[in-house]
Each structure stands twice: as C-alpha cells, then as structure tokens.
Design a protein around this motif. Structure first.
Motif, PDB file in Angstrom:
ATOM      1  N   ILE A 148       0.845  -1.200   0.000  1.00 23.83           N
ATOM      2  CA  ILE A 148       0.000   0.000   0.000  1.00 23.83           C
ATOM      3  C   ILE A 148       0.878   1.247   0.000  1.00 23.83           C
ATOM      4  N   SER A 149       1.939   1.228   0.773  1.00 27.12           N
ATOM      5  CA  SER A 149       2.848   2.379   0.801  1.00 27.12           C
ATOM      6  C   SER A 149       3.475   2.591  -0.584  1.00 27.12           C
ATOM      7  N   SER A 150       3.863   1.515  -1.244  1.00 25.70           N
ATOM      8  CA  SER A 150       4.447   1.614  -2.591  1.00 25.70           C
ATOM      9  C   SER A 150       3.441   2.191  -3.577  1.00 25.70           C
ATOM     10  N   ILE A 151       2.204   1.723  -3.508  1.00 25.78           N
ATOM     11  CA  ILE A 151       1.147   2.221  -4.396  1.00 25.78           C
ATOM     12  C   ILE A 151       0.932   3.713  -4.158  1.00 25.78           C
ATOM     13  N   ILE A 152       0.883   4.125  -2.895  1.00 33.26           N
ATOM     14  CA  ILE A 152       0.670   5.539  -2.562  1.00 33.26           C
ATOM     15  C   ILE A 152       1.824   6.377  -3.117  1.00 33.26           C
ATOM     16  N   VAL A 153       3.056   5.916  -2.937  1.00 32.56           N
ATOM     17  CA  VAL A 153       4.225   6.649  -3.443  1.00 32.56           C
ATOM     18  C   VAL A 153       4.161   6.723  -4.977  1.00 32.56           C
ATOM     19  N   PHE A 154       3.813   5.603  -5.614  1.00 31.57           N
ATOM     20  CA  PHE A 154       3.701   5.580  -7.062  1.00 31.57           C
ATOM     21  C   PHE A 154       2.637   6.562  -7.553  1.00 31.57           C
ATOM     22  N   LEU A 155       1.480   6.592  -6.867  1.00 30.54           N
ATOM     23  CA  LEU A 155       0.407   7.512  -7.262  1.00 30.54           C
ATOM     24  C   LEU A 155       0.822   8.960  -7.053  1.00 30.54           C
ATOM     25  N   ILE A 156       1.511   9.238  -5.987  1.00 27.59           N
ATOM     26  CA  ILE A 156       1.966  10.616  -5.740  1.00 27.59           C
ATOM     27  C   ILE A 156       2.962  11.026  -6.825  1.00 27.59           C
ATOM     28  N   VAL A 157       3.867  10.128  -7.199  1.00 26.32           N
ATOM     29  CA  VAL A 157       4.846  10.422  -8.263  1.00 26.32           C
ATOM     30  C   VAL A 157       4.105  10.639  -9.589  1.00 26.32           C
ATOM     31  N   ALA A 158       3.101   9.778  -9.852  1.00 20.75           N
ATOM     32  CA  ALA A 158       2.342   9.901 -11.099  1.00 20.75           C
ATOM     33  C   ALA A 158       1.587  11.229 -11.144  1.00 20.75           C
ATOM     34  N   ILE A 159       0.974  11.620 -10.049  1.00 20.80           N
ATOM     35  CA  ILE A 159       0.245  12.888  -9.986  1.00 20.80           C
ATOM     36  C   ILE A 159       1.211  14.046 -10.156  1.00 20.80           C
ATOM     37  N   ALA A 160       2.365  13.947  -9.530  1.00 13.75           N
ATOM     38  CA  ALA A 160       3.361  15.007  -9.654  1.00 13.75           C
ATOM     39  C   ALA A 160       3.827  15.122 -11.105  1.00 13.75           C
ATOM     40  N   LEU A 161       4.052  14.028 -11.810  1.00 11.42           N
ATOM     41  CA  LEU A 161       4.474  14.054 -13.206  1.00 11.42           C
ATOM     42  C   LEU A 161       3.385  14.630 -14.110  1.00 11.42           C
ATOM     43  N   ILE A 162       2.158  14.215 -13.828  1.00  7.12           N
ATOM     44  CA  ILE A 162       1.041  14.727 -14.635  1.00  7.12           C
ATOM     45  C   ILE A 162       0.926  16.231 -14.443  1.00  7.12           C
TER      46      ILE A 162
END
Length: 169
Positions: A148-162
């Motif tokens: 879950i922590s990995s998914i959250i970090v991945f989503l935050i990185v994806a949102i930041a890139l977008i």
C-alpha cells in the motif's frame, strides 16, 4: 464417693481422698460411740446428756461435712462440663479434619486425572498452531503495508508528473 474421687486428676484426687478418709474415721467413731451409748441403757439421764452434746457436735461436723461435700460436688460438675466441652471441640475438630482430607483427596484425583489425559498435549499443540497463524498474519500485514505504501508513493509520483507536464506546456 470413693470411686468418683479416684477418677479425678492426681492433685485434686489426693485432697479428696484424704478428706474421705477423715469422714470415714469420723463415721466409724460416731458408730462406735453410738454402739457404746446404745448398750449402756442403765442411766437414762447420762444418756440424754451425752446425746445432746453429741448431737451438737454431730450437727456441726455434719454441716461442715455437708459444705465440703457440696463444694466437691460443684467442682466435679464443673470438671464434667469442661470435659463435655472439650469432647465437643474435639469432635468438631475431627469433622473439620475429615472434610479437609476429603477436599485434598478430590484435588489429588483431579490432578492425577488431568495428568493422565492428553488434553494438555492437545492444548499445547493448539497454542503452537495459533502462534504460527499469528506470525503469518503479522507477516502478511507488514507486506500489505509495504504494498500500500508503494502504491501511494507511485500515485503521488504519477500525480506530480502529470501536474508537471500539464503546467509546463
């Protein structure tokens, strides 16, 4: 009275037996004097004088003896009461002891029965299985937290890139 006095404690027995001998000797003296006076019927006036003086002495001796006899009887009754009370206490103590022994016997039987059964071994096995299950659950929970922590970090990185690409154009 002689039998009763002999059945008492040694310190009381000696005193009572001495008094009893004294009473018996007084009784024998009075009997012999009575026989002597009864055989000497010749002088009625002398006989009357002797009887009157003898009666006064006999009455005082009799009253004294009666008082001592009453005290002895009272002591004997008190001793009997103490013996009865002691006996009652002894019986109560014996009943309590029997009850305690029965309880101990039941507890011993329970312990022996528990030792003979395999229930305790089964409980030990169940505890071991429960420990393994809890350990596995703890590992899965830790793994799920990392995922879950990995998914959250991945989503935050994806949102930041977008956001970066949208704002830079």
């Amino acid at each position: 009275m002689d039998l009763e006095a002999r059945s008492l404690q040694p310190n009381v027995k000696a005193v009572l037996l001495a008094k009893l001998r004294e009473y018996k000797s007084d009784l024998n003296n009075l009997k012999s004097e009575h026989k002597r006076l009864a055989s000497a019927n010749s002088n009625q006036a002398a006989r009357d004088d002797l009887l009157e003086s003898g009666m006064a002495d006999a009455m005082s001796v009799s009253a004294n003896q009666r008082g001592r006899l009453m005290m002895s009887t009272e002591r004997l009754n008190e001793s009997s009461d103490r013996i009865k009370e002691s006996r009652r206490t002894m019986l109560e103590t014996e009943e309590l002891g029997v009850s305690i022994l029965q309880d101990l016997h039941q507890q011993r039987q329970s312990l022996l029965h528990a030792n003979d059964t395999n229930k305790l071994h089964g409980v030990d096995d169940n505890i071991s299985k429960s420990k393994k299950i809890l350990t596995n659950m703890s590992r899965r929970m830790s793994r799920n937290k990392w995922i879950i922590s990995s998914i959250i970090v991945f989503l935050i990185v994806a949102i930041a890139l977008i956001l970066y690409f949208k704002l830079s154009k």
